[in-house]
Design a protein around this motif. Sequence first.
Motif, PDB file in Angstrom:
ATOM      1  N   VAL A  12       0.806  -1.157   0.012  1.00 20.03           N
ATOM      2  CA  VAL A  12       0.152  -0.200   0.048  1.00 20.03           C
ATOM      3  C   VAL A  12       0.802   1.426   0.082  1.00 20.03           C
ATOM      4  CG1 VAL A  12      -0.262   0.191   2.719  1.00 20.03           C
ATOM      5  CG2 VAL A  12      -1.848   1.131   1.106  1.00 20.03           C
ATOM      6  N   VAL A  13       0.594   2.296  -0.730  1.00 19.63           N
ATOM      7  CA  VAL A  13       1.093   3.742  -0.797  1.00 19.63           C
ATOM      8  C   VAL A  13       0.911   4.464   0.714  1.00 19.63           C
ATOM      9  CG1 VAL A  13       1.419   5.755  -2.059  1.00 19.63           C
ATOM     10  CG2 VAL A  13       0.907   3.634  -3.149  1.00 19.63           C
ATOM     11  N   PRO A  72      -6.788   2.526  -0.847  1.00 25.08           N
ATOM     12  CA  PRO A  72      -5.652   3.447  -1.328  1.00 25.08           C
ATOM     13  C   PRO A  72      -4.956   2.645  -2.225  1.00 25.08           C
ATOM     14  CG  PRO A  72      -5.869   2.753   1.278  1.00 25.08           C
ATOM     15  CD  PRO A  72      -6.814   2.050   0.389  1.00 25.08           C
ATOM     16  N   GLY A  73      -4.034   3.511  -2.988  1.00 32.29           N
ATOM     17  CA  GLY A  73      -3.235   2.857  -4.046  1.00 32.29           C
ATOM     18  C   GLY A  73      -2.199   1.610  -3.450  1.00 32.29           C
ATOM     19  N   CYS A  74      -1.900   0.699  -4.330  1.00 33.21           N
ATOM     20  CA  CYS A  74      -0.889  -0.125  -4.087  1.00 33.21           C
ATOM     21  C   CYS A  74      -0.312  -0.511  -5.463  1.00 33.21           C
ATOM     22  CB  CYS A  74      -1.530  -1.450  -3.297  1.00 33.21           C
ATOM     23  SG  CYS A  74      -2.776  -2.149  -4.022  1.00 33.21           S
ATOM     24  N   SER A 100     -11.711   5.083  -4.556  1.00 33.78           N
ATOM     25  CA  SER A 100     -10.106   4.710  -4.771  1.00 33.78           C
ATOM     26  C   SER A 100      -9.403   5.795  -4.725  1.00 33.78           C
ATOM     27  CB  SER A 100      -9.890   3.820  -5.912  1.00 33.78           C
ATOM     28  OG  SER A 100     -10.112   4.413  -7.028  1.00 33.78           O
ATOM     29  N   ILE A 101      -7.956   5.844  -4.079  1.00 34.71           N
ATOM     30  CA  ILE A 101      -7.030   6.771  -4.099  1.00 34.71           C
ATOM     31  C   ILE A 101      -6.108   6.379  -5.244  1.00 34.71           C
ATOM     32  CG2 ILE A 101      -5.515   8.018  -2.919  1.00 34.71           C
ATOM     33  CD1 ILE A 101      -7.372   8.286  -0.692  1.00 34.71           C
ATOM     34  N   CYS A 102      -5.456   7.075  -6.322  1.00 40.04           N
ATOM     35  CA  CYS A 102      -4.518   6.792  -7.071  1.00 40.04           C
ATOM     36  C   CYS A 102      -4.659   5.187  -7.621  1.00 40.04           C
ATOM     37  CB  CYS A 102      -3.040   6.854  -6.509  1.00 40.04           C
ATOM     38  SG  CYS A 102      -1.590   6.984  -7.403  1.00 40.04           S
ATOM     39  N   ALA A 103      -3.893   4.435  -7.536  1.00 41.09           N
ATOM     40  CA  ALA A 103      -3.653   3.196  -8.160  1.00 41.09           C
ATOM     41  C   ALA A 103      -4.490   2.055  -7.387  1.00 41.09           C
ATOM     42  CB  ALA A 103      -2.188   2.651  -8.195  1.00 41.09           C
ATOM     43  N   GLY A 104      -5.310   2.792  -6.457  1.00 44.18           N
ATOM     44  CA  GLY A 104      -6.487   2.039  -6.060  1.00 44.18           C
ATOM     45  C   GLY A 104      -7.553   1.690  -7.145  1.00 44.18           C
ATOM     46  N   ALA A 105      -7.603   2.409  -8.265  1.00 44.53           N
ATOM     47  CA  ALA A 105      -8.607   2.064  -9.123  1.00 44.53           C
ATOM     48  C   ALA A 105      -8.265   0.732  -9.660  1.00 44.53           C
ATOM     49  CB  ALA A 105      -8.337   3.349 -10.235  1.00 44.53           C
TER      50      ALA A 105
END
Length: 315
Positions: A12-13, A72-74, A100-105
């Motif tokens: 996770v970021v 969150p992004g990971c 989602s945030i960032c790469a959480g998409a």
Amino acid sequence: MHTVAVLALDHVVAADMATPIEVFGRARLADGRRPYRIMVCAATPQVAGGAFTIIAPYGLEALREADTIVVPGCSPAVPPAREVLDALCAAAAAGTRIASICAGAFTLAAAGLLDGLSATTHWIAAGRLAQMFPRVEVRPDVLYVDNGRILTSAGAAAGLDLCLHIIRRDFGSAVAADSARLSVMPLEREGGQAQFIVHAQPPVPQGSLLEPVLAWIEDNLAREVTLADMALRSGMSERTFSRRFREQTGTTPLQWLLRARVRRAQFLLETTNHGVERVAAQAGFGSAAAFRERFKRVVGVTPQSYRSSFRANAS
């Protein structure tokens, strides 16, 4: 209380995970109450976070209690576990809001929750998201996308915008504005996505030579204000004033003025019953038609639609 579950996945970021915890955790209602309860959930008791290890107090079963789930992004290179995807699908089917945030998409897309929807992610990963999930309409030029129950945001900073947008949807602009100040957010964000967050004052660079001029403009939005007026107040020539203005605010004097007027109009639409013509005059627009056109271009919806959405929430 509105329960927000932050889902921690391996790799996770850190910034992405901290953003919803801090922004929702700091939110306060007018009477001082905390409107959100925060839970950090994971598929395993410990989650690898790169330079650190996260001990999650709650498992995936806690997602069933959540009103909102934030992913969150990971690392997109590490596919989420099937049990994680199943838990997200079950939550979505139950009507839970998922963001989602960032790469959480990538996690939401892997669960099929973005099929047929518009979505965004960090610009550097947008091409990869579109290639891996062709049924998703990827929009790399926006800060966030709100599809109602499914929301996505771009890079970590855009996660702040998204969280504030959610707070505003839930509890109105005053609570969101207070949360923005606590998060030390800039008072204006550029981007393709229409930004709904309203702040008490337009962006004024603290200590800048332009600060008195910008404060004067804010106090005189209802009257005609020209570039010559602004330059005269600053004691500079119009050319020097325009150059200094762009250097210190990142935009032109005219664009700054128009956005300040739109912000004033947003506030009036939310807090008064004034008709569109009166709001247009109070915000300094020459006509109701010009106001409607500019408002929709900046905010993304008509003044009436905006009032219908946020006047009700604020009430």
